[in-house]
Design a protein around this motif. Structure first.
Motif, PDB file in Angstrom:
ATOM      1  N   ASP A  28      -4.511   6.845  -7.716  1.00 13.90           N
ATOM      2  CA  ASP A  28      -5.753   6.572  -6.971  1.00 13.90           C
ATOM      3  C   ASP A  28      -6.076   5.074  -6.906  1.00 13.90           C
ATOM      4  O   ASP A  28      -6.637   4.602  -5.920  1.00 13.90           O
ATOM      5  CB  ASP A  28      -6.990   7.312  -7.503  1.00 13.90           C
ATOM      6  CG  ASP A  28      -6.879   8.823  -7.350  1.00 13.90           C
ATOM      7  OD1 ASP A  28      -6.101   9.274  -6.477  1.00 13.90           O
ATOM      8  OD2 ASP A  28      -7.562   9.551  -8.086  1.00 13.90           O
ATOM      9  N   CYS A  29      -5.760   4.329  -7.989  1.00  8.84           N
ATOM     10  CA  CYS A  29      -6.009   2.888  -7.975  1.00  8.84           C
ATOM     11  C   CYS A  29      -5.146   2.213  -6.906  1.00  8.84           C
ATOM     12  O   CYS A  29      -4.164   2.786  -6.441  1.00  8.84           O
ATOM     13  CB  CYS A  29      -5.679   2.277  -9.323  1.00  8.84           C
ATOM     14  SG  CYS A  29      -6.737   2.891 -10.654  1.00  8.84           S
ATOM     15  N   VAL A  30      -5.516   0.987  -6.550  1.00  9.02           N
ATOM     16  CA  VAL A  30      -4.777   0.255  -5.519  1.00  9.02           C
ATOM     17  C   VAL A  30      -3.551  -0.414  -6.124  1.00  9.02           C
ATOM     18  O   VAL A  30      -3.611  -0.985  -7.214  1.00  9.02           O
ATOM     19  CB  VAL A  30      -5.671  -0.809  -4.844  1.00  9.02           C
ATOM     20  CG1 VAL A  30      -4.893  -1.520  -3.731  1.00  9.02           C
ATOM     21  CG2 VAL A  30      -6.931  -0.174  -4.284  1.00  9.02           C
ATOM     22  N   ASN A  31      -2.437  -0.298  -5.410  1.00  8.91           N
ATOM     23  CA  ASN A  31      -1.176  -0.936  -5.772  1.00  8.91           C
ATOM     24  C   ASN A  31      -0.917  -2.051  -4.761  1.00  8.91           C
ATOM     25  O   ASN A  31      -0.835  -1.792  -3.562  1.00  8.91           O
ATOM     26  CB  ASN A  31      -0.050   0.095  -5.758  1.00  8.91           C
ATOM     27  CG  ASN A  31      -0.127   1.015  -4.544  1.00  8.91           C
ATOM     28  OD1 ASN A  31      -1.018   0.872  -3.704  1.00  8.91           O
ATOM     29  ND2 ASN A  31       0.786   1.950  -4.434  1.00  8.91           N
ATOM     30  N   HIS A  66       2.723 -12.893   1.575  1.00  9.91           N
ATOM     31  CA  HIS A  66       2.477 -11.614   2.240  1.00  9.91           C
ATOM     32  C   HIS A  66       2.049 -10.586   1.201  1.00  9.91           C
ATOM     33  O   HIS A  66       2.505 -10.626   0.061  1.00  9.91           O
ATOM     34  CB  HIS A  66       3.744 -11.102   2.937  1.00  9.91           C
ATOM     35  CG  HIS A  66       4.157 -11.918   4.115  1.00  9.91           C
ATOM     36  ND1 HIS A  66       4.042 -11.459   5.403  1.00  9.91           N
ATOM     37  CD2 HIS A  66       4.673 -13.170   4.195  1.00  9.91           C
ATOM     38  CE1 HIS A  66       4.478 -12.384   6.237  1.00  9.91           C
ATOM     39  NE2 HIS A  66       4.873 -13.442   5.530  1.00  9.91           N
ATOM     40  N   ALA A  67       1.209  -9.645   1.609  1.00  9.63           N
ATOM     41  CA  ALA A  67       0.752  -8.596   0.691  1.00  9.63           C
ATOM     42  C   ALA A  67       0.746  -7.260   1.402  1.00  9.63           C
ATOM     43  O   ALA A  67       0.467  -7.182   2.603  1.00  9.63           O
ATOM     44  CB  ALA A  67      -0.655  -8.917   0.174  1.00  9.63           C
ATOM     45  N   VAL A  68       1.065  -6.208   0.652  1.00 11.71           N
ATOM     46  CA  VAL A  68       0.954  -4.853   1.202  1.00 11.71           C
ATOM     47  C   VAL A  68       0.396  -3.938   0.121  1.00 11.71           C
ATOM     48  O   VAL A  68       0.734  -4.067  -1.054  1.00 11.71           O
ATOM     49  CB  VAL A  68       2.312  -4.341   1.753  1.00 11.71           C
ATOM     50  CG1 VAL A  68       3.387  -4.285   0.671  1.00 11.71           C
ATOM     51  CG2 VAL A  68       2.146  -2.969   2.405  1.00 11.71           C
ATOM     52  N   MET A  69      -0.505  -3.068   0.548  1.00 16.85           N
ATOM     53  CA  MET A  69      -1.090  -2.076  -0.351  1.00 16.85           C
ATOM     54  C   MET A  69      -0.616  -0.696   0.052  1.00 16.85           C
ATOM     55  O   MET A  69      -0.657  -0.328   1.226  1.00 16.85           O
ATOM     56  CB  MET A  69      -2.625  -2.144  -0.278  1.00 16.85           C
ATOM     57  CG  MET A  69      -3.188  -3.353  -1.009  1.00 16.85           C
ATOM     58  SD  MET A  69      -4.904  -3.687  -0.543  1.00 16.85           S
ATOM     59  CE  MET A  69      -4.634  -4.633   0.956  1.00 16.85           C
ATOM     60  N   GLY A  70      -0.151   0.073  -0.936  1.00 14.34           N
ATOM     61  CA  GLY A  70       0.387   1.404  -0.663  1.00 14.34           C
ATOM     62  C   GLY A  70      -0.664   2.489  -0.783  1.00 14.34           C
ATOM     63  O   GLY A  70      -1.860   2.250  -0.564  1.00 14.34           O
ATOM     64  N   ALA A  71      -0.203   3.685  -1.154  1.00 13.82           N
ATOM     65  CA  ALA A  71      -1.108   4.836  -1.241  1.00 13.82           C
ATOM     66  C   ALA A  71      -2.109   4.635  -2.372  1.00 13.82           C
ATOM     67  O   ALA A  71      -1.748   4.321  -3.500  1.00 13.82           O
ATOM     68  CB  ALA A  71      -0.299   6.106  -1.480  1.00 13.82           C
ATOM     69  N   SER A  72      -3.367   4.819  -2.048  1.00 12.81           N
ATOM     70  CA  SER A  72      -4.447   4.690  -3.031  1.00 12.81           C
ATOM     71  C   SER A  72      -5.661   5.403  -2.452  1.00 12.81           C
ATOM     72  O   SER A  72      -5.678   5.759  -1.269  1.00 12.81           O
ATOM     73  CB  SER A  72      -4.755   3.216  -3.311  1.00 12.81           C
ATOM     74  OG  SER A  72      -4.933   2.508  -2.097  1.00 12.81           O
TER      75      SER A  72
END
Ligand SMILES: [Zn+2]
Length: 263
Positions: free
Chosen positions: A117-120, A164-170
């Motif tokens: 659930d937390c952001v990655n 660059h940044a990317v956030m996955g499933a959260s």
């Protein structure tokens, strides 16, 4: 075979792979099934080790080049460098204890975090090869772990305008209902709450957009907004693919998110 779901940068960056491990075959009676790489949330140690070995085989790296911290919802950032690889196991464990973000500029070293659930957040600077990974639950997000990770990257030579940044499933905005004390924590730490909080019209409860909070934090750190990507997938909405602490409880598996630079 373990599914490594790619996290997409805002543009192709072939030397940098960011991915998250999906759950695989889910057994509803086993909150750790199938692929959990986190060794401190109650799963069987041998199962965890097997999952790590399988991941390393798929990545083509040595087992000791898979590095993940023991997270505590703090903001400590640790650099994985030659000192780390020259240390013994006990020293390495100390270096990784109480840490929520990792950075390295070494190739073929997969750094990662475990979340449910937390952001990655995976980050890279293609101009210098510096990579980073961060775990941001509400406490870490409120305490600016995203900005602190970016700052730590620049301290070891990363170029801010190239990151660059990317956030996955959260967890998504709709799913992340919180008490007002959480909203207060963001306000106290100088987040613009009006941009990350909404109230459910029926329940009156506050909902925080954790990914947005991290995105704005990275804007504040100086990253080009065009270089920040959110995959947009929600762990709680898709518990068959990702672990969700809100669905499964905290005694459950975690979704591993990793990044590595190929030599
Ligand atoms: Zn959701």
């Amino acid at each position: 075979m373990m599914e490594l779901e790619q996290l997409n940068w805002s543009q192709p960056l072939d030397d940098f792979t960011a991915f998250q491990v999906t759950r695989g075959n889910v057994n509803a009676r086993n909150p750790y099934s199938q692929y959990n790489l986190c060794d401190y949330t109650g799963d069987d140690a041998l199962r965890v080790l097997n999952a790590r070995i399988e991941l390393c085989m798929q990545l083509g790296i040595d087992l000791d080049h898979l590095v993940m911290p023991r997270q505590v919802h703090g903001t400590k950032v640790t650099i994985i460098d030659d000192n780390y690889f020259q240390a013994d196991i006990t020293q390495q464990e100390d270096m990784l204890n109480g840490v929520d973000a990792l950075i390295t500029n070494l190739p073929d070293v997969c750094i990662g975090v475990n979340t449910a659930d937390c952001v990655n957040i995976a980050l890279c600077d293609p101009s210098t090869g510096v990579i980073a990974i961060a775990h941001a639950g509400w406490k870490g997000a409120a305490a600016h772990i995203a900005r602190k990770t970016v700052e730590a990257m620049t301290k070891i030579g990363a170029s801010l305008r190239h990151i660059h940044a990317v956030m996955g499933a959260s967890i998504c905005h709709d799913c992340f209902e919180v008490g007002d004390e959480v909203v207060d924590a963001f306000a106290k730490q100088k987040h613009d709450v009006s941009r990350i909080m909404k109230r459910n019209a029926t329940t009156g409860k506050a909902h925080i957009d954790l990914r947005k909070a991290c995105t704005l934090d990275m804007h504040a750190a100086g990253i080009n907004p065009d270089y920040i990507t959110e995959m947009g997938t929600c762990t709680r909405c898709q518990p068959d693919r990702y672990f969700s602490a809100r669905r499964l409880g905290i005694d459950s598996g975690r979704t591993f998110t990793g990044i590595l630079r190929h030599h």
